[in-house]
Design a protein around this motif. Structure first.
Motif, PDB file in Angstrom:
ATOM      1  N   PRO A 208     -25.007  94.237-123.534  1.00  0.00           N
ATOM      2  CA  PRO A 208     -25.475  94.590-122.106  1.00  0.00           C
ATOM      3  C   PRO A 208     -24.890  95.761-121.485  1.00  0.00           C
ATOM      4  O   PRO A 208     -23.644  96.033-121.932  1.00  0.00           O
ATOM      5  N   ILE A 209     -25.917  96.413-120.746  1.00  0.00           N
ATOM      6  CA  ILE A 209     -25.260  97.791-120.085  1.00  0.00           C
ATOM      7  C   ILE A 209     -25.501  97.766-118.623  1.00  0.00           C
ATOM      8  O   ILE A 209     -26.549  97.303-118.391  1.00  0.00           O
ATOM      9  N   ARG A 210     -24.534  97.997-118.188  1.00  0.00           N
ATOM     10  CA  ARG A 210     -24.592  98.034-116.626  1.00  0.00           C
ATOM     11  C   ARG A 210     -25.128  99.632-116.241  1.00  0.00           C
ATOM     12  O   ARG A 210     -24.503 100.574-116.161  1.00  0.00           O
ATOM     13  N   PHE A 211     -26.457  99.622-115.933  1.00  0.00           N
ATOM     14  CA  PHE A 211     -27.198 101.002-115.749  1.00  0.00           C
ATOM     15  C   PHE A 211     -26.773 101.506-114.146  1.00  0.00           C
ATOM     16  O   PHE A 211     -26.899 100.443-113.184  1.00  0.00           O
ATOM     17  N   CYS A 212     -26.393 102.357-113.938  1.00  0.00           N
ATOM     18  CA  CYS A 212     -25.805 103.100-112.871  1.00  0.00           C
ATOM     19  C   CYS A 212     -27.040 104.279-112.293  1.00  0.00           C
ATOM     20  O   CYS A 212     -27.044 105.063-113.025  1.00  0.00           O
ATOM     21  N   PRO A 213     -26.967 104.471-111.023  1.00  0.00           N
ATOM     22  CA  PRO A 213     -27.727 105.399-110.493  1.00  0.00           C
ATOM     23  C   PRO A 213     -27.098 106.892-110.691  1.00  0.00           C
ATOM     24  O   PRO A 213     -27.547 108.047-111.006  1.00  0.00           O
ATOM     25  N   SER A 214     -25.781 106.665-110.689  1.00  0.00           N
ATOM     26  CA  SER A 214     -24.881 108.043-111.313  1.00  0.00           C
ATOM     27  C   SER A 214     -25.476 108.367-112.557  1.00  0.00           C
ATOM     28  O   SER A 214     -25.025 109.718-112.876  1.00  0.00           O
ATOM     29  N   ALA A 215     -25.926 107.663-113.475  1.00  0.00           N
ATOM     30  CA  ALA A 215     -26.305 108.293-114.602  1.00  0.00           C
ATOM     31  C   ALA A 215     -27.570 109.211-114.622  1.00  0.00           C
ATOM     32  O   ALA A 215     -27.657 109.945-115.650  1.00  0.00           O
ATOM     33  N   ILE A 216     -28.145 109.150-113.435  1.00  0.00           N
ATOM     34  CA  ILE A 216     -29.155 110.365-113.074  1.00  0.00           C
ATOM     35  C   ILE A 216     -28.537 111.590-112.894  1.00  0.00           C
ATOM     36  O   ILE A 216     -29.226 112.460-112.847  1.00  0.00           O
ATOM     37  N   PHE A 217     -27.148 111.561-112.251  1.00  0.00           N
ATOM     38  CA  PHE A 217     -26.688 112.971-112.002  1.00  0.00           C
ATOM     39  C   PHE A 217     -26.510 113.902-113.178  1.00  0.00           C
ATOM     40  O   PHE A 217     -26.076 113.512-114.055  1.00  0.00           O
ATOM     41  N   ILE A 218     -26.730 115.009-112.991  1.00  0.00           N
ATOM     42  CA  ILE A 218     -26.613 116.212-113.882  1.00  0.00           C
ATOM     43  C   ILE A 218     -25.989 117.474-113.158  1.00  0.00           C
ATOM     44  O   ILE A 218     -25.905 117.441-111.958  1.00  0.00           O
ATOM     45  N   GLY A 219     -25.377 118.247-114.103  1.00  0.00           N
ATOM     46  CA  GLY A 219     -24.701 119.365-113.290  1.00  0.00           C
ATOM     47  C   GLY A 219     -23.754 119.182-112.600  1.00  0.00           C
ATOM     48  O   GLY A 219     -22.947 118.453-112.386  1.00  0.00           O
ATOM     49  N   LEU A 220     -23.813 120.300-111.362  1.00  0.00           N
ATOM     50  CA  LEU A 220     -22.724 119.997-110.211  1.00  0.00           C
ATOM     51  C   LEU A 220     -22.636 118.436-109.662  1.00  0.00           C
ATOM     52  O   LEU A 220     -21.476 118.126-109.548  1.00  0.00           O
ATOM     53  N   ILE A 221     -23.745 117.989-109.347  1.00  0.00           N
ATOM     54  CA  ILE A 221     -23.600 116.603-108.773  1.00  0.00           C
ATOM     55  C   ILE A 221     -22.763 115.273-109.677  1.00  0.00           C
ATOM     56  O   ILE A 221     -21.931 114.820-109.178  1.00  0.00           O
ATOM     57  N   LYS A 222     -23.161 115.726-110.951  1.00  0.00           N
ATOM     58  CA  LYS A 222     -22.360 114.828-112.041  1.00  0.00           C
ATOM     59  C   LYS A 222     -20.885 115.221-111.962  1.00  0.00           C
ATOM     60  O   LYS A 222     -20.039 114.262-111.996  1.00  0.00           O
ATOM     61  N   ASP A 223     -20.443 116.473-112.035  1.00  0.00           N
ATOM     62  CA  ASP A 223     -19.332 116.743-112.044  1.00  0.00           C
ATOM     63  C   ASP A 223     -18.369 116.208-110.936  1.00  0.00           C
ATOM     64  O   ASP A 223     -17.265 115.757-110.947  1.00  0.00           O
ATOM     65  N   VAL A 224     -18.897 116.452-109.580  1.00  0.00           N
ATOM     66  CA  VAL A 224     -18.492 116.120-108.531  1.00  0.00           C
ATOM     67  C   VAL A 224     -18.148 114.315-108.425  1.00  0.00           C
ATOM     68  O   VAL A 224     -17.109 114.149-107.830  1.00  0.00           O
ATOM     69  N   ASP A 225     -19.196 113.764-108.703  1.00  0.00           N
ATOM     70  CA  ASP A 225     -19.058 112.381-108.901  1.00  0.00           C
ATOM     71  C   ASP A 225     -18.018 111.814-109.635  1.00  0.00           C
ATOM     72  O   ASP A 225     -17.319 110.768-109.315  1.00  0.00           O
ATOM     73  N   GLU A 226     -18.043 112.470-110.628  1.00  0.00           N
ATOM     74  CA  GLU A 226     -16.954 112.039-111.964  1.00  0.00           C
ATOM     75  C   GLU A 226     -15.544 112.382-111.441  1.00  0.00           C
ATOM     76  O   GLU A 226     -14.604 111.691-111.512  1.00  0.00           O
ATOM     77  N   LEU A 227     -15.459 113.724-110.814  1.00  0.00           N
ATOM     78  CA  LEU A 227     -14.134 113.804-110.171  1.00  0.00           C
ATOM     79  C   LEU A 227     -13.601 113.007-109.017  1.00  0.00           C
ATOM     80  O   LEU A 227     -12.540 112.610-108.807  1.00  0.00           O
TER      81      LEU A 227
END
Length: 236
Positions: A208-227
């Motif tokens: 089972p996978i917990r799908f999260c809206p953050s998986a949609i983020f790419i580029g700058l938003i992904k980097d900021v969210d992960e940081l």
């Protein structure tokens, strides 16, 4: 630019559109542990028709999220994830509720998902609270009436207290009936829970996978969210 085919679920037709950079900031502003609140905010910005995500069922919400992610993985070739086992089966019959003898089990809504997210800390809590919300018995002193949104929390707590006071044998009897009906409800997407919330089941051998809206983020938003929150966007 991503383009989506319309999606029919029961009597409702959904049309998705690509998330903008500006609106991705609005999703990312919500703390990552509030996955359901993030999902509600995301759906507000990727649904063309302005439908209320809080009134949608949990199954619909995650089906649309998975559909969006699958489209994005095809568009962004560097994303390497096999989505096939988790894709919604939109051609299957849609159920808003399942009836078994004098018991009716209905779909959970986005509003209820957000509420449970604020209260539940374990799988047992998620399941027992979901039972209290979804189950309705004919002519029952506590579980016969549908929950009134104007009096939501007191009614929910009364229902939950009823289950908490049952002996283990009687509670397990309710749980087995609930599981049978709830499994039938999962017609287009197989939803389950873990300690953190809702997960999507794949095939027999797929975790089972917990799908999260953050998986949609790419580029700058992904980097900021992960940081800010960490890299765990798909917690298995």
């Amino acid at each position: 630019m991503m383009h989506f085919d319309s999606i029919q679920i029961g009597s409702t037709c959904y049309q998705l559109k690509e998330l903008t950079f500006h609106n991705s900031l609005k999703v990312a502003a919500i703390p990552k542990q509030l996955n359901e609140k993030r999902l509600s905010e995301l759906l507000r910005h990727i649904l063309v028709d302005g439908l209320d995500p809080l009134k949608m069922t949990v199954q619909e919400r995650y089906a649309l999220l998975v559909t969006y992610l699958e489209k994005q993985t095809k568009t962004l070739l560097e994303i390497d994830m096999n989505m096939q086992p988790y894709l919604p089966q939109y051609q299957e019959q849609w159920f808003t509720s399942i009836r078994l003898d004098n018991l009716t089990v209905r779909q959970l809504t986005g509003l209820e998902a957000e509420y449970l997210e604020s209260k539940c800390k374990s799988v047992a809590e998620w399941i027992s609270c979901a039972m209290a919300l979804q189950m309705r018995y004919d002519q029952h002193d506590v579980l016969a009436e549908a929950i009134d949104l104007d009096n939501f929390e007191p009614q929910f707590l009364l229902r939950l207290e009823h289950f908490k006071q049952l002996g283990q044998i009687e509670f397990n009897q309710h749980y087995e009936l609930y599981s049978e009906c709830n499994n039938q409800l999962q017609s287009i997407l197989r939803i389950a829970v873990n300690d953190h919330g809702f997960v999507v089941r794949g095939g027999t051998d797929d975790a089972p996978i917990r799908f999260c809206p953050s998986a949609i983020f790419i580029g700058l938003i992904k980097d900021v969210d992960e940081l800010h929150y960490g890299e765990d966007v798909h917690a298995q």
